[in-house]
Write an enzyme that holds these catalytic residues in place. Structure first.
Site, PDB file in Angstrom:
ATOM      1  N   SER A  69       0.698  -1.283  -0.001  1.00 60.53           N
ATOM      2  CA  SER A  69       0.022  -0.021  -0.073  1.00 60.53           C
ATOM      3  C   SER A  69       0.934   1.311  -0.182  1.00 60.53           C
ATOM      4  CB  SER A  69      -0.972  -0.120   1.337  1.00 60.53           C
ATOM      5  OG  SER A  69      -2.009   0.891   1.124  1.00 60.53           O
ATOM      6  N   ASP A  96      -8.216  -6.384  -4.979  1.00 59.37           N
ATOM      7  CA  ASP A  96      -8.099  -4.877  -4.463  1.00 59.37           C
ATOM      8  C   ASP A  96      -8.926  -4.176  -5.355  1.00 59.37           C
ATOM      9  OD1 ASP A  96      -6.951  -2.859  -2.864  1.00 59.37           O
ATOM     10  OD2 ASP A  96      -5.076  -3.422  -3.562  1.00 59.37           O
ATOM     11  N   HIS A 122      -6.141  -6.573  -1.005  1.00 58.80           N
ATOM     12  CA  HIS A 122      -4.858  -5.316  -0.997  1.00 58.80           C
ATOM     13  C   HIS A 122      -3.708  -6.154  -0.064  1.00 58.80           C
ATOM     14  CE1 HIS A 122      -3.509  -1.426  -0.870  1.00 58.80           C
ATOM     15  NE2 HIS A 122      -3.246  -1.486   0.343  1.00 58.80           N
TER      16      HIS A 122
END
Length: 452
Positions: free
Chosen positions: A167, A371, A431
């Site tokens: 991320s 994601d 994610h």
């Protein structure tokens, strides 16, 4: 060959048994680790800024830790804790219930978890002025920490060193990698820097935002009207970024997420096949209702420090570590970390990745199929904007299917690699790739670190 394999398995079980017997009989979470397997410390990276790190030595039953790579894991947010979430929720030896993780990376690499930027996890600042406000400060702080780490732990100076990230941690990892490469070349940091892996990374925020509408529409999570609404706010984000109005772009990003939630009946930004969890009481406050930034913080930081993890870190773990100041609680400064980086959120870092490729640094991009916040379409989009001379040859390659088991017929991922750039498409993952597809994440790590 079979005898050797059995010996390795027996040694592995003995190591695991000794690891578990380190817990006291009276409490399953008050343990004592075998001598030399873990170390941790603080580094004061600037005045009033103290960064915490935690190292696990690799526990492969057939190899010494010096024969295996060292992996540093960087969490996202910003404000997400590597020593907490990355360790106990993703790749560390134990989960939040302190049960062994079958897909831990520790058998194949020593693991260095760093709570970064300062104020994250057990890292802390003494004054609000000490929070990092941009990528340059984040990278500069990490150089101080890494110099201290490698100077104090010379046994790792020649071990291949990789940075893995997730991320916003990917954006930070890219900036850190550029500075680390320079430091190694100049001789100010002694380490064998071997590559960086950018997982579901916030490298080009605007490319992610622009792809949300088409991605959700293709997955039957938006109708025509919803697509039009999302596309409209995405264009506003693009306009703000093009004008260099990054704080405004951050506010618009927050509004875009609210529009998506409304039109998708609360899709989960981290895995589109699940629903977002009910939001907590603070969300009804006037501050929350009038501030998209606070809402962003709620969504992208607080999910990284759930109740079970917070209780673990502020209870048994803090007691175990012994060096955490009494007045410091794990995760207490995370919101301030996030809010302090407001002006940096929407800045692209494509040029930073280009610098790494030009320098010959091995760069891996990997992304979870499910994601949304950093969907694969957006990742592919910014990769195509690279100025790397070999990009056309990379594009001409066909991807290769990957399987977690040679006997399996179920495709777990696809990969394409040319020279020092690789891209992994991880199937059935959101994610947090290691959380969703632990076996494939472990296999990918071994491939990236040249162990397969």
């Amino acid at each position: 060959m079979e005898l050797s394999r059995r010996i390795c398995l027996v040694r592995l079980w003995l190591l695991l048994l000794s690891f578990l017997l380190g817990f006291s009989a009276g409490s399953a979470i008050d343990w004592r680790e075998p001598e030399g397997k873990e170390v941790w410390d603080y580094v004061t990276v600037r005045k009033d800024a103290h960064m915490f790190w935690w190292l696990y030595y690799a526990t492969n039953p057939c190899k010494n830790f010096s024969e295996l790579p060292l992996v540093m894991w960087l969490q996202g947010g910003p404000g997400g804790s590597s020593t907490g979430f990355g360790n106990f929720e993703e790749i560390g030896p134990l989960d939040t219930q302190l049960k062994p993780r079958n897909t831990t990376w520790l058998q194949w690499a020593s693991l260095l978890f760093v709570d970064n930027p300062v104020g994250t996890g057990f890292s802390y600042v003494n004054t609000t002025d000490a929070y990092a406000k941009d990528l340059d400060t984040v990278a500069s702080d990490m150089m101080v920490l890494l110099k201290s780490f490698f100077d104090c732990h010379k046994e790792f100076q020649t071990v291949p060193f990789y940075i893995f990230s997730e991320s916003y941690g990917g954006k930070m990892a890219a900036g850190i990698s550029v500075e680390l490469y320079k430091a190694v070349q100049q001789g100010t940091i002694k380490c064998n820097f071997s590559g960086v892996a950018l997982g579901d990374s916030w490298i080009s925020p605007v490319d992610s935002v622009l792809s949300w509408g088409p991605y959700l529409y293709s997955m039957s999570l938006l109708d025509n009207q919803g697509l039009a609404e999302v596309s409209d706010i995405a264009e506003q984000v693009l306009d703000a970024v093009n004008k260099g109005f990054y704080k405004e772009a951050t506010q618009l990003w927050g509004k875009a997420e609210m529009i998506i939630e409304k039109n998708t009946d609360g899709v989960n930004f981290y895995n589109i096949l699940t629903k977002s969890s009910p939001e907590k009481a603070m969300e009804s406050s006037l501050e929350f209702l009038r501030s998209p930034l606070v809402r962003l913080c709620q969504r992208h930081v607080r999910h990284l420090q759930g109740d079970a993890l917070s209780q673990l870190m502020n209870g048994p773990i803090k007691k175990k570590l012994k060096i955490i100041p009494e007045d410091i609680s794990w995760g207490a400064q995370a919101s301030y970390v996030f809010l302090s980086m407001e002006g940096d959120f929407m800045k692209p870092a494509i040029d930073v990745v280009d610098k790494l490729l030009a320098a010959g640094v091995n760069v891996t991009v990997y992304n979870g199929q499910l994601d949304l916040i950093v969907d694969t379409i957006g990742q592919e989009s910014w990769v195509q904007k690279l100025k790397w001379p070999q990009l056309s040859k990379f594009n001409q390659l066909k991807w290769k299917a990957l399987y977690t088991d040679p006997k399996s017929s179920e495709t777990a991922a696809f990969v394409k690699s040319y020279e020092n750039l690789a891209f992994y498409w991880i199937l059935k993952a959101g994610h947090m790739v290691p959380s969703d597809q632990g076996e494939m994440a472990l296999k990918m790590m071994k491939l990236v670190t040249k162990q397969e």
